[in-house]
Design an enzyme around this catalytic site. Structure first.
Site, PDB file in Angstrom:
ATOM      1  N   HIS A  31       0.861  -1.175   0.000  1.00 45.44           N
ATOM      2  CA  HIS A  31       0.000   0.000   0.000  1.00 45.44           C
ATOM      3  C   HIS A  31       0.899   1.228   0.000  1.00 45.44           C
ATOM      4  CE1 HIS A  31      -2.913   2.984   1.546  1.00 45.44           C
ATOM      5  NE2 HIS A  31      -3.843   2.170   1.082  1.00 45.44           N
ATOM      6  N   ASP A  32       0.381   2.359  -0.506  1.00 45.30           N
ATOM      7  CA  ASP A  32       1.234   3.543  -0.543  1.00 45.30           C
ATOM      8  C   ASP A  32       1.661   3.984   0.854  1.00 45.30           C
ATOM      9  OD1 ASP A  32      -1.272   4.417   0.215  1.00 45.30           O
ATOM     10  OD2 ASP A  32      -1.384   6.055  -1.232  1.00 45.30           O
ATOM     11  N   THR A  33       0.829   3.708   1.867  1.00 44.80           N
ATOM     12  CA  THR A  33       1.222   4.046   3.232  1.00 44.80           C
ATOM     13  C   THR A  33       2.376   3.171   3.709  1.00 44.80           C
ATOM     14  OG1 THR A  33      -1.049   4.709   3.716  1.00 44.80           O
ATOM     15  CG2 THR A  33       0.404   4.378   5.595  1.00 44.80           C
ATOM     16  N   THR A  54      -4.693  13.669   1.812  1.00 44.28           N
ATOM     17  CA  THR A  54      -6.150  13.714   1.803  1.00 44.28           C
ATOM     18  C   THR A  54      -6.698  13.004   3.037  1.00 44.28           C
ATOM     19  OG1 THR A  54      -6.176  13.774  -0.606  1.00 44.28           O
ATOM     20  CG2 THR A  54      -8.208  13.112   0.489  1.00 44.28           C
ATOM     21  N   ASN A  91      -6.673   5.222  10.984  1.00 47.89           N
ATOM     22  CA  ASN A  91      -7.054   6.199   9.971  1.00 47.89           C
ATOM     23  C   ASN A  91      -7.734   7.387  10.631  1.00 47.89           C
ATOM     24  OD1 ASN A  91      -6.155   4.359   8.121  1.00 47.89           O
ATOM     25  ND2 ASN A  91      -8.158   3.810   7.346  1.00 47.89           N
ATOM     26  N   GLY A 201       2.331  14.728   1.220  1.00 50.08           N
ATOM     27  CA  GLY A 201       2.042  16.038   0.662  1.00 50.08           C
ATOM     28  C   GLY A 201       1.458  17.019   1.647  1.00 50.08           C
TER      29      GLY A 201
END
Length: 283
Positions: A31-33, A54, A91, A201
């Site tokens: 996963h990108d995380t 986001t 999350n 980001g």
């Protein structure tokens, strides 16, 4: 399949099209995380991270899952990391709130850039309005600014009116929620972290980084911005035996990319705000 496994190589057709040799294909974080956490430039094996964009994902890297009753009740997850690690994390709603506010204002013909919104927020009155960023009403409302106002009315808080008041409400509330989740992360891990590493980001929003350090009462180390891409590269380098361990890779990362330190400010005011925030979310 473990991250760092070689799963094959580019097909002859792709190699011919690109004019490259048969480059090995390597599995990276699932996963990108997972990749972003690889790129956390921590000096110690004990660290807390916030992958900020986001959405926000806050947690720590452990050698084993946390399967306690509290982890279940608090809705923490155990996700596979690199080199057999486990990412214990939660999350949190992130800058989705800001993005959706801006989209609503754009639609209404009042376009503002993100720097303009941050500037307006900085000028707004501190701690006037607070929300629980993870309330279900913020998942996909028709109008995010109206959802924020309605929440404040419902919870009998001052209702923000201007763009700056709304964005300040969001950023302060996010920072306070980060403290809440960090403290629960520490309880589950049985550790105390010196500060918080922020990657992604979202760290380009310097006001959020400053607020987070002040809310925590601890330093925030912000960087790198492109954590997921760098973590992906790190795993590939490790698979090719260029680097031997995550500690070595993170050491090289610290020397290669800037990391900005934010120190806490106005901690007494933030501590008082945290008490009010705790009552709001039923802590």
């Amino acid at each position: 399949m473990d991250a760092g496994s070689r799963v094959g190589s580019l097909s002859p057709d792709v190699c011919a099209e690109l004019g490259v040799p048969a480059i090995p294909v390597i599995a990276v974080g699932e996963h990108d995380t997972a990749s972003a956490v690889v790129a956390v430039p921590a000096e110690s094996a004990d660290f807390a991270y916030l992958s900020c964009g986001t959405w926000s994902l806050l947690g720590t890297e452990l050698p084993h899952p946390v399967l306690s009753k509290e982890a279940l009740e608090w809705n923490f997850t155990n996700e596979g990391g690199v080199q057999g690690t486990t990412r214990s994390l939660k999350n949190i709603m992130g800058l989705w709130l800001v993005q959706e506010c801006r989209r609503a204002w754009d639609k209404a013909g009042h376009s503002l850039t993100f720097p303009q919104l941050v500037e307006a927020a900085e000028k707004a009155e501190p701690f006037r309005s607070l929300i629980d960023p993870d309330d279900d009403v913020f998942l996909n409302p028709l109008s995010m600014p109206e959802a924020i106002r309605d929440y404040c009315r419902r919870t009998e808080r001052p209702v923000p009116s201007s763009e700056g008041e709304i964005i300040r409400c969001v950023l302060e509330s996010l920072a306070l929620k980060y403290r809440f989740v960090l403290e629960r992360t520490e309880q589950l891990a049985g550790k105390r972290f010196a500060g918080l590493h922020m990657v992604g980001g979202g760290i380009q929003n310097e006001l959020l980084c400053r607020f987070t350090a002040s809310a925590l009462g601890r330093p925030v180390w912000a960087g790198p911005v492109e954590g997921s891409a760098l973590g992906n590269i790190i795993v590939q380098y490790m698979a090719l035996d260029e680097w031997g361990s995550l500690q070595e890779a993170r050491s090289i990362l610290r020397k290669s990319f800037p990391v900005r330190t934010y120190e806490p400010q106005e901690t007494a005011d933030w501590a008082a705000a945290y008490e009010r925030f705790g009552r709001l979310i039923g802590r």
